[in-house]
Write an enzyme that holds these catalytic residues in place. Structure first.
Site, PDB file in Angstrom:
ATOM      1  N   GLY A 168       0.822  -1.205   0.000  1.00 28.43           N
ATOM      2  CA  GLY A 168       0.000   0.000   0.000  1.00 28.43           C
ATOM      3  C   GLY A 168       0.854   1.252   0.000  1.00 28.43           C
ATOM      4  O   GLY A 168       1.776   1.408  -0.797  1.00 28.43           O
ATOM      5  N   GLY A 169       0.553   2.149   0.949  1.00 28.26           N
ATOM      6  CA  GLY A 169       1.251   3.438   1.023  1.00 28.26           C
ATOM      7  C   GLY A 169       2.738   3.294   1.221  1.00 28.26           C
ATOM      8  O   GLY A 169       3.515   4.193   0.870  1.00 28.26           O
TER       9      GLY A 169
HETATM   10  C1  HXC Z   1      -2.304  -2.597  11.119  1.00 29.69           C
HETATM   11  C2  HXC Z   1      -1.209  -4.456  10.396  1.00 29.69           C
HETATM   12  C3  HXC Z   1      -1.164  -3.943   9.091  1.00 29.69           C
HETATM   13  C4  HXC Z   1      -1.730  -2.659   8.853  1.00 29.69           C
HETATM   14  C5  HXC Z   1      -0.204  -5.866   9.087  1.00 29.69           C
HETATM   15  N1  HXC Z   1      -0.616  -5.644  10.354  1.00 29.69           N
HETATM   16  N2  HXC Z   1      -0.530  -4.840   8.290  1.00 29.69           N
HETATM   17  N3  HXC Z   1      -1.778  -3.782  11.402  1.00 29.69           N
HETATM   18  N4  HXC Z   1      -2.290  -2.030   9.903  1.00 29.69           N
HETATM   19  N5  HXC Z   1      -1.717  -2.097   7.657  1.00 29.69           N
HETATM   20  C6  HXC Z   1      -0.443  -6.512  11.500  1.00 29.69           C
HETATM   21  C7  HXC Z   1      -1.286  -7.777  11.413  1.00 29.69           C
HETATM   22  O1  HXC Z   1      -2.582  -7.537  11.917  1.00 29.69           O
HETATM   23  C8  HXC Z   1      -0.509  -8.704  12.342  1.00 29.69           C
HETATM   24  O2  HXC Z   1      -0.811  -8.374  13.668  1.00 29.69           O
HETATM   25  C9  HXC Z   1       0.935  -8.290  12.077  1.00 29.69           C
HETATM   26  O3  HXC Z   1       0.885  -6.974  11.530  1.00 29.69           O
HETATM   27  C10 HXC Z   1       1.647  -9.187  11.085  1.00 29.69           C
HETATM   28  O4  HXC Z   1       0.825  -9.315   9.941  1.00 29.69           O
HETATM   29  P1  HXC Z   1       0.571 -10.718   9.201  1.00 29.69           P
HETATM   30  O5  HXC Z   1      -0.507 -10.509   8.233  1.00 29.69           O
HETATM   31  O6  HXC Z   1       0.393 -11.776  10.236  1.00 29.69           O
HETATM   32  O7  HXC Z   1       1.975 -10.929   8.496  1.00 29.69           O
HETATM   33  P2  HXC Z   1       2.285 -11.561   7.073  1.00 29.69           P
HETATM   34  O8  HXC Z   1       1.530 -12.824   6.887  1.00 29.69           O
HETATM   35  O9  HXC Z   1       3.768 -11.621   6.991  1.00 29.69           O
HETATM   36  O10 HXC Z   1       1.717 -10.517   6.013  1.00 29.69           O
HETATM   37  C11 HXC Z   1       2.266  -9.232   5.917  1.00 29.69           C
HETATM   38  C12 HXC Z   1       1.394  -8.366   4.996  1.00 29.69           C
HETATM   39  C13 HXC Z   1      -0.088  -8.434   5.444  1.00 29.69           C
HETATM   40  C14 HXC Z   1       1.526  -8.849   3.548  1.00 29.69           C
HETATM   41  C15 HXC Z   1       1.947  -6.936   5.054  1.00 29.69           C
HETATM   42  O11 HXC Z   1      -0.155  -8.185   6.849  1.00 29.69           O
HETATM   43  C16 HXC Z   1      -0.953  -7.457   4.760  1.00 29.69           C
HETATM   44  O12 HXC Z   1      -1.383  -7.676   3.638  1.00 29.69           O
HETATM   45  N6  HXC Z   1      -1.246  -6.357   5.471  1.00 29.69           N
HETATM   46  C17 HXC Z   1      -2.139  -5.348   4.946  1.00 29.69           C
HETATM   47  C18 HXC Z   1      -1.509  -4.568   3.852  1.00 29.69           C
HETATM   48  C19 HXC Z   1      -2.360  -3.426   3.447  1.00 29.69           C
HETATM   49  O13 HXC Z   1      -3.365  -3.629   2.750  1.00 29.69           O
HETATM   50  N7  HXC Z   1      -2.075  -2.274   4.065  1.00 29.69           N
HETATM   51  C20 HXC Z   1      -2.912  -1.074   3.945  1.00 29.69           C
HETATM   52  C21 HXC Z   1      -2.631  -0.486   2.600  1.00 29.69           C
HETATM   53  S1  HXC Z   1      -3.493   0.953   2.329  1.00 29.69           S
HETATM   54  P3  HXC Z   1      -0.789  -9.461  14.845  1.00 29.69           P
HETATM   55  O14 HXC Z   1      -1.360  -8.709  15.986  1.00 29.69           O
HETATM   56  O15 HXC Z   1      -1.648 -10.592  14.386  1.00 29.69           O
HETATM   57  O16 HXC Z   1       0.650  -9.831  15.007  1.00 29.69           O
HETATM   58  C22 HXC Z   1      -2.367   2.123   2.548  1.00 29.69           C
HETATM   59  C23 HXC Z   1      -2.914   3.459   2.254  1.00 29.69           C
HETATM   60  C24 HXC Z   1      -1.863   4.487   2.019  1.00 29.69           C
HETATM   61  O17 HXC Z   1      -1.270   1.900   2.909  1.00 29.69           O
HETATM   62  C25 HXC Z   1      -1.882   4.898   0.588  1.00 29.69           C
HETATM   63  C26 HXC Z   1      -0.999   6.090   0.369  1.00 29.69           C
HETATM   64  C27 HXC Z   1      -0.689   6.313  -1.115  1.00 29.69           C
END
Ligand code: HXC
Length: 511
Positions: free
Chosen positions: A166-167
């Protein structure tokens, strides 16, 4: 609890966070944020900022936060020079960027900007912290604005050492160089799950945005390494070529060694057959100080080679056509790669050496429909705009638009040299003869013989470096084995080059 005990408790909490991180990260074949910073900085030089910053309290309870809010930030030394850095800790909320986390990054960005020092971001993050909503988005926006403000003023380097989702991808994309690791780092705007849902396409993280994909296909990554240690050590190496900011003189190496015995090999390196390739990397290595060529974007658009090196101890940027790949033609990706590198060098006052052997732009419907016109124009724009010392050496082919683009005299080349093997003309002999002598050839009984004779005549009369030399478009035809010495003198002459462009807001590079 008295203040002393409170202090000890806080320190213990930090230690605990680090111990948890060690276990979790090592299991995944990754290092912790602090281990990474230890590799980046000279031993014992790291000065941390904001270690006890607390996360912003969200309405949705997030109990898994820790002091520092998942990012370690501060200043250290790299080869004795000041560098700012931040390292995200994936073990704290997935390295996600909350408000406090983002503010810490913005703070080191501000300090690096004010103090004229490079900044390195070690990225391992799930992107915007979902629980913090628009606050985390606003923190990202501040970081992006800081990236843009610092662009061209301090070198900015991103090292992706885990997910950058993402960001998290856009700050690296705004920085000057992106390093990745193979298999353990990934960059994507939307992940495999979303792609499956929206497009019903199956792809895994590696195939979508792994280090090798971005280094070879998208060109987002400039460097990819097998492991974190090599990636971070390469950042140290890169920094050694760069000034700390756009006003600082280039770092100078006093340990100058070169391939003295191999200069004569340059007199033989160009094959007799103009269609046979050779490796321009060998030319670069022989010309530069020994073992100083540091290639950038090695796996992307290999038909053009770019990188830093030292000539007589001084940093230069090298842009060279590679006849081994696509005959050294300029296509869209080569134009983008070259333009970006030229603009970086120009921003940081790094003189440019251009080694030219290019038959022209790559023809084809695909290239035309994908915009070779506007992308090729980027390289042209970049060379015309660059005011750093520019020296071109034409090794062999220099035809048509490609002659013009590769820093020809009239685009502002300061010195333009050619080897005796140079072929400078509007187009290659075979094509030119077919067009100019079309009717004559169509009537000829001995067509093949006549064509060969006309091609030889074209080579002798037109496609050589001497005509350009007579016109002053080539300053001198030089012996290949003399090239290194001539370049050292020529860059010395140009070392005081001053240029004040007319005031304008900015040009409008064809994006
Ligand atoms: C809060 C998050 C998080 C997030 C991961 N975690 N991403 N918490 N906000 N964005 C937390 C999970 O809940 C988990 O917490 C821990 O981090 C580890 O994540 P896992 O999923 O267990 O790890 P993994 O399997 O290695 O996967 C990593 C990952 C996946 C690929 C990054 O977590 C994922 O897809 N995350 C979301 C990515 C995403 O969509 N982000 C938002 C994008 S929008 P616990 O408590 O269980 O340990 C964005 C907008 C900005 O960024 C745009 C600006 C241009």
């Amino acid at each position: 609890m008295n203040q002393k005990e409170a202090f000890e408790n806080r320190l213990n909490s930090l230690r605990q966070t680090e111990e948890n991180a060690v276990q979790k990260q090592h299991l995944k074949g990754k290092l912790t944020a602090r281990e990474r910073l230890n590799i980046l900085f000279d031993e014992g030089s790291f000065f941390e900022i904001g270690a006890f910053v607390e996360p912003y309290q969200t309405t949705i309870a997030d109990k898994k936060t820790a002091f520092g809010d998942g990012v370690v930030a501060g200043r250290g030394l790299v080869q004795g020079r000041s560098v700012f850095a931040f390292a995200q800790d994936f073990t704290v909320s997935g390295g996600s960027l909350g408000f406090a986390h983002g503010n810490k990054i913005a703070q080191v960005q501000d300090m690096a900007f004010k103090l004229g020092a490079p900044i390195v971001g070690l990225i391992d993050s799930g992107g915007a912290r979902i629980q913090e909503g628009v606050r985390s988005l606003s923190a990202y926006a501040t970081i992006f604005r800081n990236n843009v403000r610092s662009s061209g003023i301090i070198p900015q380097i991103s090292v992706i050492l885990g997910p950058a989702a993402g960001g998290a991808v856009y700050s690296p994309a705004l920085t000057d160089f992106v390093f990745m690791t193979d298999k353990t780092s990934f960059m994507f705007v939307t992940g495999p799950d979303v792609i499956k849902e929206v497009l019903n396409e199956d792809v895994d993280m590696e195939g979508l945005g792994g280090g090798n994909v971005h280094a070879s296909k998208s060109g987002v990554a400039h460097f990819v390494y097998d492991d974190e240690e090599h990636a971070i050590l390469a950042v140290r190496k890169l920094l050694a070529y760069l000034p700390s900011n756009n006003f600082e003189p280039l770092p100078l190496s006093t340990n100058v060694q070169f391939y003295e015995g191999r200069q004569e090999y340059l007199d033989r390196i160009i094959p007799d057959d103009a269609n046979r390739p050779y490796d321009v990397k060998e030319v670069i290595q022989i010309l530069l100080d020994k073992d100083t060529f540091f290639e950038v974007h090695e796996k992307f658009a290999a038909n053009i080679m770019v990188g830093f090196g030292r000539l007589n101890g001084k940093t230069i940027g090298v842009v060279a056509n590679q006849p081994k790949v696509l005959a050294g033609t300029l296509d869209i990706n080569a134009s983008l790669k070259g333009a970006r590198f030229v603009r970086f060098c120009d921003a940081y006052n790094i003189p440019l050496l251009i080694l030219e052997d290019v038959p022209g732009f790559l023809p084809g419907v695909d290239q035309e429909h994908s915009g070779i016109i506007k992308h090729g124009a980027k390289l042209l724009f970049a060379f015309c705009e660059a005011t750093v010392p520019k020296i071109t050496v034409i090794l062999r082919k220099s035809y048509g638009g490609a002659y013009i683009v590769m820093s020809s005299k009239n685009t502002g080349g300061d010195f333009n040299f050619a080897w005796p093997t140079a072929e400078i003309a509007v187009m290659g002999p075979a094509g030119a003869v077919k067009i100019v002598h079309r009717s004559e050839l169509s009537k000829a009984e001995n067509r093949e013989e006549l064509e060969k004779a006309l091609i030889d005549k074209y080579k002798n009369d037109i496609a050589n470096p001497f005509r350009a030399e007579e016109l002053g478009l080539i300053d001198e035809v030089i012996k290949p084995s003399d090239t290194r010495n001539i370049l050292i003198t020529a860059f010395d002459i140009l070392s005081n080059k001053q240029y004040s462009p007319l005031s304008k807001k900015h040009g409008n590079i064809p994006l």
